[in-house]
Design an enzyme around this catalytic site. Structure first.
Site, PDB file in Angstrom:
ATOM      1  CG  HIS A 170      -1.891   1.159   1.129  1.00  0.00           C
ATOM      2  ND1 HIS A 170      -3.139   1.261   0.603  1.00  0.00           N
ATOM      3  CD2 HIS A 170      -1.582   2.287   1.854  1.00  0.00           C
ATOM      4  CE1 HIS A 170      -3.755   2.198   0.887  1.00  0.00           C
ATOM      5  NE2 HIS A 170      -2.953   3.084   1.301  1.00  0.00           N
ATOM      6  CD  GLU A 171       1.654   4.012   3.203  1.00  0.00           C
ATOM      7  OE1 GLU A 171       1.550   4.610   3.742  1.00  0.00           O
ATOM      8  OE2 GLU A 171       0.485   3.420   4.548  1.00  0.00           O
TER       9      GLU A 171
END
Length: 489
Positions: A254-255
């Site tokens: 996600h990051e």
């Protein structure tokens, strides 16, 4: 040197200082000594004061008036500088510094309160943060609402009314899908203990597999994973849990989606208004499509299944199909960041409605925990068991980030639109994902979205990439098809 040249030289220095201020925040959440909090609050306030003074420098108005854009890029640069100049001029320097000082202090208080499950110790500083943000919103709102003023910090041109209409369109089909899944019975679950060393090693491998350039970034650990920076220095954090390796892996992916957006922007836009993601909604579209439509796909999880066996040994699951179901398992849980795709947006809608009530003076901070707990029980069918699973779970309100939460669901909607267009352009994508090769998909996203940075407004960015206006339909269709297959609906 023309007026435009002078303005852009001044702007590059301001953008560089803003990156330094952001690094203070990264340091605070990763390696700063616990006792440094009071001094860091003063440092944040000092940087906020310097940045506010630069952003309201009267020369900017003179340069804007005298600048003649040579092309569409210069025209957009001027439009963004003018927007930020007008906004900054409406907020007193005193208020900008006090917001920075108070939110820096509030972050430390929130972290301690969360660790102690002590809501009462957090509420006074939250009341002060909210008071300051309301004061700021009153400076910015014009003819609109306070909450719209907050939203526009994260999604230019957004309004609570338009977002509310979109969210109202999402809710019925999400709830119906969730209820059908509950009746179908549970999917397989991953069980066992997974050593942290193996998790972090595989997490780094996943970051690289999704195109994260480690020569311009790094991975650290934090209570709440985040991405920080832009251009040539973009850092991410993750976290680990020996009982839940998916938390580590998908937080990282996600990051990386956020970081890849920043790393992928054309370097000619470095340290200019175009040199960063255009909005949090578009930013979230990148992190969510990396994490979910790509990272949780049947093809990619087949590859990840093999890597997990190599790293941890037998997983106790009956092959890659069971692993795919376990990765996408829909179950009970209180934590937004750990939620499955089906229920994630219900967590966001809860926060959106509470924020709107706070800014409309329909909800007092003292009643916020009870309102949260009541709404959660109504939406999910079971109670909040402790504050760190409820009001204290997110860092956002301690940092004054009111209006940020709804961009998560907006990002999911954008990701649904992008995924439909991506699949149409790349019909053989699954063959690459099954080899752990995300390059066709991430390359498509870099070309269609990331490299342009802030060149176009948020909605136009999605229209340019997909050829269609964004709507919730593609996301809902994707969720119903994916989870219908997993659960045999």
């Amino acid at each position: 040197m023309t007026a435009y040249d002078d303005l852009m030289a001044f702007q590059r220095e301001t953008e560089a200082l803003a990156q330094v201020a952001g690094r203070l925040g990264w340091d605070q959440e990763t390696v700063m000594p616990r006792g440094a909090g009071p001094q860091r609050a003063e440092e944040h306030a000092a940087m906020a004061g310097i940045l506010h003074a630069r952003r309201t420098d009267p020369r900017i108005g003179d340069w804007l008036a005298a600048s003649v854009p040579a092309d569409a890029v210069a025209e957009r640069q001027l439009a963004l500088i003018r927007r930020d100049f007008d906004r900054a001029a409406r907020v007193p320097a005193r208020l900008a510094s006090e917001i920075a000082r108070t939110t820096s202090t509030a972050h430390g208080i929130w972290a301690e309160a969360r660790a102690r499950e002590d809501v009462a110790s957090f509420l006074p500083i939250l009341e002060r943060v909210l008071q300051l943000r309301r004061e700021e919103a009153d400076c910015l709102r014009g003819e609109g609402s306070r909450y719209d003023a907050m939203l526009n910090d994260y999604e230019d041109g957004a309004s609570a009314a338009r977002m509310g209409e979109m969210f109202d369109g999402l809710r019925p089909r999400l709830v119906a899908l969730r209820d059908a899944i509950r009746q179908a019975g549970p999917a397989p679950a991953l069980e066992g203990t997974f050593p942290e060393e193996g998790q972090l090693k595989l997490s780094t491998e996943l970051a690289k597999a999704f195109g994260y350039d480690m020569t311009r970034g790094r991975i650290d650990r934090a209570v709440h994973p985040f991405s920080s920076g832009s251009g040539l220095d973009v850092r991410i954090t993750t976290r680990s849990d020996p009982l839940d390796p998916f938390n580590c892996f998908y937080s990282t992916i996600h990051e990386v989606g956020h970081a890849a957006y920043e790393q992928g922007i054309d370097e000619t836009h470095l340290l200019t208004p175009l040199g960063q993601g255009v909005s949090m909604g578009v930013h979230e579209s990148q992190s969510r499509i990396y994490e979910n439509q790509l990272g949780r796909s049947r093809a990619f999880t087949g590859w990840l299944y093999g890597r997990m066996i190599e790293t941890f040994g037998d997983l106790g699951l009956d092959g890659p199909d069971a692993f795919f179901a376990a990765v996408n398992r829909v179950g009970e849980g209180h934590i937004r960041t750990e939620s499955d795709e089906v229920q994630y947006n219900l967590h966001v809608l809860l926060r959106f409605d509470l924020e709107r009530a706070l800014f409309a003076d329909d909800l007092r901070v003292g009643d916020l925990e009870a309102a949260w707990n009541d709404r959660f029980a109504a939406d999910f069918g079971y109670p909040v068991d402790r504050p760190s699973h409820g009001l204290l779970q997110d860092v956002h309100w301690s940092e004054g980030l009111f209006g940020y939460f709804p961009t998560y669901t907006l990002g999911n909607v954008y990701a649904g639109c992008l995924h439909a267009a991506l699949r149409a352009d790349l019909p053989d994508l699954d063959a690459a994902l099954a080899r752990g090769d995300t390059a066709p998909a991430t390359g498509w996203l870099r070309e269609k979205v990331q490299r342009h940075g802030g060149l176009r407004p948020p909605r136009e960015t999605i229209v340019h990439a997909t050829g269609a206006a964004p709507s919730e339909g593609p996301l809902l269709d994707y969720l119903e098809a994916k989870f219908g297959a997993i659960y045999g609906l």
